[in-house]
Design a protein around this motif. Structure first.
Motif, PDB file in Angstrom:
ATOM      1  N   ALA A 185     -47.019  20.522  37.012  1.00 31.19           N
ATOM      2  CA  ALA A 185     -47.519  19.096  38.101  1.00 31.19           C
ATOM      3  C   ALA A 185     -46.699  18.027  38.876  1.00 31.19           C
ATOM      4  O   ALA A 185     -46.387  17.878  39.654  1.00 31.19           O
ATOM      5  N   LYS A 186     -46.766  17.532  37.552  1.00 29.71           N
ATOM      6  CA  LYS A 186     -45.571  16.273  37.568  1.00 29.71           C
ATOM      7  C   LYS A 186     -44.122  16.716  37.770  1.00 29.71           C
ATOM      8  O   LYS A 186     -43.776  15.711  38.968  1.00 29.71           O
ATOM      9  N   ASP A 187     -43.863  17.129  37.435  1.00 34.72           N
ATOM     10  CA  ASP A 187     -41.896  18.222  38.076  1.00 34.72           C
ATOM     11  C   ASP A 187     -41.917  17.948  39.713  1.00 34.72           C
ATOM     12  O   ASP A 187     -41.485  17.965  40.437  1.00 34.72           O
ATOM     13  N   ALA A 188     -43.326  19.356  40.118  1.00 35.34           N
ATOM     14  CA  ALA A 188     -43.314  19.619  41.532  1.00 35.34           C
ATOM     15  C   ALA A 188     -43.500  18.557  41.761  1.00 35.34           C
ATOM     16  O   ALA A 188     -43.350  18.606  43.169  1.00 35.34           O
ATOM     17  N   LYS A 189     -44.476  17.995  41.613  1.00 29.76           N
ATOM     18  CA  LYS A 189     -44.390  16.334  42.482  1.00 29.76           C
ATOM     19  C   LYS A 189     -43.438  15.570  42.865  1.00 29.76           C
ATOM     20  O   LYS A 189     -42.950  15.112  43.638  1.00 29.76           O
ATOM     21  N   VAL A 190     -42.371  15.754  41.625  1.00 29.33           N
ATOM     22  CA  VAL A 190     -40.777  14.745  42.372  1.00 29.33           C
ATOM     23  C   VAL A 190     -40.079  15.439  43.753  1.00 29.33           C
ATOM     24  O   VAL A 190     -39.221  15.331  44.062  1.00 29.33           O
ATOM     25  N   LEU A 191     -40.523  16.756  43.371  1.00 32.64           N
ATOM     26  CA  LEU A 191     -40.131  18.237  44.738  1.00 32.64           C
ATOM     27  C   LEU A 191     -41.250  17.909  45.955  1.00 32.64           C
ATOM     28  O   LEU A 191     -40.434  18.705  46.686  1.00 32.64           O
ATOM     29  N   ASN A 192     -41.791  16.438  45.874  1.00 37.34           N
ATOM     30  CA  ASN A 192     -43.316  16.985  46.486  1.00 37.34           C
ATOM     31  C   ASN A 192     -43.608  18.361  47.653  1.00 37.34           C
ATOM     32  O   ASN A 192     -44.580  18.689  48.239  1.00 37.34           O
ATOM     33  N   MET A 193     -44.111  19.244  45.674  1.00 39.92           N
ATOM     34  CA  MET A 193     -44.814  19.622  46.158  1.00 39.92           C
ATOM     35  C   MET A 193     -46.103  19.776  45.253  1.00 39.92           C
ATOM     36  O   MET A 193     -45.946  18.799  43.952  1.00 39.92           O
ATOM     37  N   GLU A 194     -47.635  19.536  45.850  1.00 42.15           N
ATOM     38  CA  GLU A 194     -48.510  18.907  45.591  1.00 42.15           C
ATOM     39  C   GLU A 194     -49.566  20.120  45.039  1.00 42.15           C
ATOM     40  O   GLU A 194     -49.534  21.027  45.599  1.00 42.15           O
ATOM     41  N   LYS A 195     -49.999  19.427  43.463  1.00 35.97           N
ATOM     42  CA  LYS A 195     -51.505  20.306  42.768  1.00 35.97           C
ATOM     43  C   LYS A 195     -52.190  21.043  44.198  1.00 35.97           C
ATOM     44  O   LYS A 195     -52.564  22.007  43.183  1.00 35.97           O
ATOM     45  N   GLU A 196     -52.277  20.042  44.304  1.00 36.01           N
ATOM     46  CA  GLU A 196     -53.575  21.024  45.196  1.00 36.01           C
ATOM     47  C   GLU A 196     -53.595  21.807  46.585  1.00 36.01           C
ATOM     48  O   GLU A 196     -54.474  22.544  46.187  1.00 36.01           O
ATOM     49  N   GLU A 197     -52.171  21.107  47.307  1.00 39.44           N
ATOM     50  CA  GLU A 197     -51.556  22.655  47.423  1.00 39.44           C
ATOM     51  C   GLU A 197     -52.119  24.043  46.792  1.00 39.44           C
ATOM     52  O   GLU A 197     -51.647  25.380  47.168  1.00 39.44           O
ATOM     53  N   LEU A 198     -50.928  23.584  45.771  1.00 36.91           N
ATOM     54  CA  LEU A 198     -50.279  25.131  45.134  1.00 36.91           C
ATOM     55  C   LEU A 198     -51.656  25.696  44.527  1.00 36.91           C
ATOM     56  O   LEU A 198     -51.820  26.815  44.863  1.00 36.91           O
TER      57      LEU A 198
END
Ligand code: Y39
Ligand code: Y39
Ligand code: FE
Ligand code: FE
Ligand code: FE
Length: 230
Positions: A185-198
């Motif tokens: 989740a933390k790395d995804a967030k850096v790519l602008n991918m939000e955990k909630e959306e995933l």
């Protein structure tokens, strides 16, 4: 979803972006390689679908090459050791199931759970991706729907006799996906991918798959809640 705004703020060449990408890129490369291996194994287990499964495996090999090119394009070295660790539990569960000739569990792990994971992740990634990776990922995600469809159709055709096994495989593997999401989740967030959306996209795709196979809304609610018990 402020996707345009968010994308505009990403610097694909920054150290922060490239560091996160070294792990996410490795996860997708490793995931595609393991998906290839899994479909080859399934082709052995299901001789009547051998040609179709081999053609799905071939797509996974192509996906892997595409994502390797995405890493090279950003001059990122993928952290493959991290990625192998990331997949180790699911990998082990697939291996145990395939050694027991448990086709149902193998299909639940690869064609339902992992494909839904891929579909949600790729769809969330596309609007935030660099232009090169966006093109590649758009092509890849179309194939992933075919892979999911293979699992849905097979399990639907054998629904009554494999219902309980699907439920058990879900119970065992959904908590692992939840752990994997939290690990990235933390790395995804850096790519602008939000955990909630995933989570939202995953639950929609997975719930739809279970519904297509033949589960009731009540079953699906119950089965989805097992993800939280990891
Ligand atoms: O069937 C497939 O091609 C699946 C192996 C690929 C799964 C890739 C997993 C993507 C997870 C990325 C996590 C980003 C939040
Ligand atoms: O929050 C919830 O409702 C949890 C039950 C669900 C856990 C299922 C795991 C979600 C994984 C998302 C993977 C996205 C790439
Ligand atoms: Fe967004
Ligand atoms: Fe793939
Ligand atoms: Fe796939």
């Amino acid at each position: 979803m402020p996707q345009l705004e968010a994308t505009a703020t990403l610097d694909y060449q920054s150290d922060v972006y490239k560091d996160a990408y070294s792990r996410i890129n490795a996860i997708v490369i490793e995931g595609e390689q393991e998906a290839f291996d899994n479909y080859i194994r399934l082709a052995d287990m299901l001789p009547e679908s051998q040609d179709e499964l081999k053609s799905l495996a071939k797509m996974e090999k192509r996906h892997k090459k595409g994502f390797q090119a995405c890493g090279r394009n950003l001059s990122v070295v993928a952290d493959m050791e991290f990625a192998q660790e990331f997949f180790s539990k699911l990998h082990q569960n697939f291996k145990v199931a395939s050694e027991a000739n448990d086709v149902v569990t193998c299909l639940v792990i690869q064609s339902l759970i992992i494909e839904c994971f891929a579909i949600s992740a790729y769809n969330i990634y596309i609007p935030h991706a660099d232009p090169f990776a966006r093109k590649i990922t758009e092509g890849v995600v179309k194939d992933e729907y075919l892979h999911l469809n293979f699992g849905e159709e097979w399990l639907k055709a054998h629904f009554e006799e494999c219902k309980d096994r699907i439920d058990a495989a879900n119970r065992e593997n959904l908590p692992i996906i939840w752990e994997m999401l939290n690990a990235v989740a933390k790395d995804a967030k850096v790519l602008n991918m939000e955990k909630e959306e995933l989570i939202e996209d995953f639950m929609i795709a997975y719930g739809e798959a279970l519904s297509n196979i033949g589960f009731t809304t009540r079953d699906i609610m119950k089965m989805s809640s097992y993800g939280l018990r990891g």
